[in-house]
Design an enzyme around this catalytic site. Structure first.
Site, PDB file in Angstrom:
ATOM      1  N   TYR A   1       0.825  -1.219   0.000  1.00  0.00           N
ATOM      2  CA  TYR A   1       0.000   0.000   0.000  1.00  0.00           C
ATOM      3  C   TYR A   1       0.856   1.265   0.000  1.00  0.00           C
ATOM      4  O   TYR A   1       0.571   2.209   0.743  1.00  0.00           O
ATOM      5  CB  TYR A   1      -0.930   0.021   1.226  1.00  0.00           C
ATOM      6  CG  TYR A   1      -1.713  -1.247   1.440  1.00  0.00           C
ATOM      7  CD1 TYR A   1      -2.636  -1.680   0.489  1.00  0.00           C
ATOM      8  CD2 TYR A   1      -1.518  -2.036   2.568  1.00  0.00           C
ATOM      9  CE1 TYR A   1      -3.349  -2.848   0.664  1.00  0.00           C
ATOM     10  CE2 TYR A   1      -2.223  -3.203   2.757  1.00  0.00           C
ATOM     11  CZ  TYR A   1      -3.137  -3.609   1.799  1.00  0.00           C
ATOM     12  OH  TYR A   1      -3.836  -4.772   1.996  1.00  0.00           O
TER      13      TYR A   1
ATOM     14  N   TYR B   1     -14.522  -5.117   2.420  1.00  0.00           N
ATOM     15  CA  TYR B   1     -13.135  -5.470   2.062  1.00  0.00           C
ATOM     16  C   TYR B   1     -12.869  -6.901   2.510  1.00  0.00           C
ATOM     17  O   TYR B   1     -13.179  -7.274   3.638  1.00  0.00           O
ATOM     18  CB  TYR B   1     -12.142  -4.524   2.747  1.00  0.00           C
ATOM     19  CG  TYR B   1     -10.700  -4.942   2.516  1.00  0.00           C
ATOM     20  CD1 TYR B   1     -10.041  -4.594   1.332  1.00  0.00           C
ATOM     21  CD2 TYR B   1     -10.015  -5.717   3.451  1.00  0.00           C
ATOM     22  CE1 TYR B   1      -8.743  -5.005   1.099  1.00  0.00           C
ATOM     23  CE2 TYR B   1      -8.709  -6.131   3.220  1.00  0.00           C
ATOM     24  CZ  TYR B   1      -8.079  -5.773   2.051  1.00  0.00           C
ATOM     25  OH  TYR B   1      -6.795  -6.183   1.810  1.00  0.00           O
TER      26      TYR B   1
ATOM     27  N   ASP C   1     -17.053 -13.158   6.999  1.00  0.00           N
ATOM     28  CA  ASP C   1     -15.629 -12.834   6.996  1.00  0.00           C
ATOM     29  C   ASP C   1     -15.323 -12.135   8.323  1.00  0.00           C
ATOM     30  O   ASP C   1     -15.467 -10.926   8.452  1.00  0.00           O
ATOM     31  CB  ASP C   1     -15.301 -11.933   5.798  1.00  0.00           C
ATOM     32  CG  ASP C   1     -13.838 -11.506   5.785  1.00  0.00           C
ATOM     33  OD1 ASP C   1     -13.115 -11.827   6.754  1.00  0.00           O
ATOM     34  OD2 ASP C   1     -13.422 -10.849   4.818  1.00  0.00           O
TER      35      ASP C   1
ATOM     36  N   LYS D   1      -6.783 -12.453  11.424  1.00  0.00           N
ATOM     37  CA  LYS D   1      -5.927 -11.449  12.076  1.00  0.00           C
ATOM     38  C   LYS D   1      -5.558 -11.756  13.538  1.00  0.00           C
ATOM     39  O   LYS D   1      -4.383 -11.802  13.872  1.00  0.00           O
ATOM     40  CB  LYS D   1      -6.553 -10.071  11.965  1.00  0.00           C
ATOM     41  CG  LYS D   1      -6.467  -9.548  10.534  1.00  0.00           C
ATOM     42  CD  LYS D   1      -6.814  -8.096  10.421  1.00  0.00           C
ATOM     43  CE  LYS D   1      -6.439  -7.522   9.082  1.00  0.00           C
ATOM     44  NZ  LYS D   1      -7.479  -7.616   8.045  1.00  0.00           N
TER      45      LYS D   1
END
Ligand code: PLP
Length: 443
Positions: A16, A144, A248, A277
């Protein structure tokens, strides 16, 4: 400039990042608890848990030990034809924590791969059942789901993937309804969105394989919250129409919303759930896609054709499994959900002050996440305010990295009251500095 910065600038391609204009990276050489330490020994409070991963804090003694014990026993073994206790114990523990019959754990390496696995499982599930018209997915605006091609396809609503749109597959986008503290129109907004979604589902349901959603909190799209009742209505609507539901929970799993999993808070069981995560508490890259028994059973057959032909070299890496298992044990040993409730309470105390601030809009708190926006309507992803604040916060010892014009805190659960106070003081001081900078520019 330190040698490390010079070498980094010569050899590393960061995620990014526009390397022509980006400022020098900060070289971090240590991390402990809530803090990061740079080359010069400066302390930086990690208020976003290094992209939401290190839930128990950095370099936790019990996690360090689990990792090193496993390393001396067995670092890795391939996972087809072989299995091992760390993976088995972790899968059993996850199945016990997840609702109903979410009992089949498929391992992969990161959030994106866990989403790819879920999409492929959902697609093949229908094929295995002989329904091969179901080729579409439903996904939410601004959602996302990762950066691989399948994940980009279902995440095209977040606007990050304009360069790749032509190679993404077909996805039907549906409206997400965000909410915040003092949002008076929420009932009507949800009603209108549900009407639209019902229409889309009714007109295409035989072609839709699955709905994918970030339940309760859209992460990278701007830390946008939704109400449990909205999520529940959508999930039930999909199920009533025979559409699979993929949660998700890569970002929200493991306590972020206040409960261990968002599906628990909503009170539903998805068909597939993606977790990553917080799974290894920030130690190792690993993810799981957990399926219900019903999904798994549809892949059983005498022939090989109905099997799920997918895998990754490092599937169920024992080091990652061992540390993930210990992280789950820490939730019990350290009463982590209580700590989370305390953080939620402390965040909540900031709401009135935020709502009164002229630069803060849509102030909101859920679990360990506190967020607000710098404008009432979403501006472009790269906004001056976000950039200004990222640098200001960093220069004042805080790792707070805005997502576009959304400013948020998502600290490790081990954060102390004193550290929270420091973060809140810094948060508001940064806003004041930003307000001043705007006035100076306007003058
Ligand atoms: C971060 C994230 C992903 C992608 O995970 P990676 O590990 O970065 O590939 C997918 N879904 C959600 C909700 C995420 O927050």
């Amino acid at each position: 400039m330190s040698d490390f910065i010079a070498l980094d600038k010569r050899h590393i391609w960061h995620p990014y990042t526009q390397h022509l204009t980006e400022r020098d990276p900060v070289i971090i050489t240590g991390a402990k608890g809530t803090n990061l330490y740079d080359e010069d020994g400066n302390e930086i409070l990690d208020m976003i848990s290094s992209w939401w991963t290190c839930i128990h804090g950095h370099s936790h003694p019990a996690l360090n030990k689990a990792l090193s014990d496993q390393a001396t026993t067995m670092e890795h073994v391939m996972f087809a034809g072989f299995s091992h206790p760390p993976a088995i114990n972790l899968a059993q523990k996850l199945s016990a924590l997840l609702p109903d019959d979410l009992n089949r754990v498929f391992f992969s390496d990161n959030g994106s791969t866990s989403v790819e696995v879920a999409l492929k499982l959902a697609y093949q599930y229908w094929k295995n059942k002989g329904e091969d018209k179901r080729r579409k997915f439903l996904a939410f605006d601004l959602g996302y789901h990762g950066d691989t091609v399948g994940a980009m396809s279902v995440g095209k609503g977040c606007g990050f993937f304009k360069n790749f749109e032509d190679i993404c597959f077909q996805v039907e986008m549906i409206p997400y309804v965000e909410t915040w503290d003092g949002d008076n129109d929420i009932e009507e907004k949800e009603k209108a969105a549900l009407t639209k979604i019902k229409y889309i589902i009714n007109s295409q349901k035989d072609e839709i394989a699955a709905l994918i959603v970030e339940p309760l909190m859209q992460g990278a799209g701007g830390v946008r919250f939704s109400r449990p009742q909205f999520m529940k209505a959508i999930t039930e609507l999909a199920h009533e129409n025979d559409i699979l539901v993929i949660y998700d929970e890569v970002a929200v799993g493991f306590g972020r919303t206040g409960k261990m999993f968002a599906c628990e808070k909503i009170g539903v069981t998805p068909d597939l759930i993606c977790l990553s995560k917080g799974l290894t508490a920030g130690y190792m890259p690993m993810a799981v896609t957990v399926a219900t028994d019903r999904i798994f059973n549809e892949f059983l057959d005498e022939g090989f054709g109905k099997a799920f032909i997918h895998g990754h070299t490092f599937t169920a890496n024992p080091l990652a499994c061992a540390v993930a298992l210990k992280s789950l044990e820490l939730f019990e040993e350290e009463k982590t959900l209580k700590k989370i409730a305390h953080i939620e309470l402390r965040h909540g105390e900031q709401l009135e002050k935020l709502k009164a601030h002229p630069l803060a809009f849509k102030a909101r708190v859920m679990g360990t996440a506190l967020a607000f926006n710098l404008s009432e309507n979403k501006a472009g992803y790269k906004t001056g305010g976000g950039e200004f604040l990222r640098d200001w916060y960093f220069n004042h010892g805080l790792n707070i990295r805005p997502l576009g014009d959304a400013i948020y805190l998502m600290p490790p659960y081990c954060i102390t009251d004193e550290e929270l106070d420091r973060a809140y003081d810094g948060l508001f001081a940064g806003l004041d500095a930003f307000a001043q900078s705007i006035e100076v520019r306007a003058a």
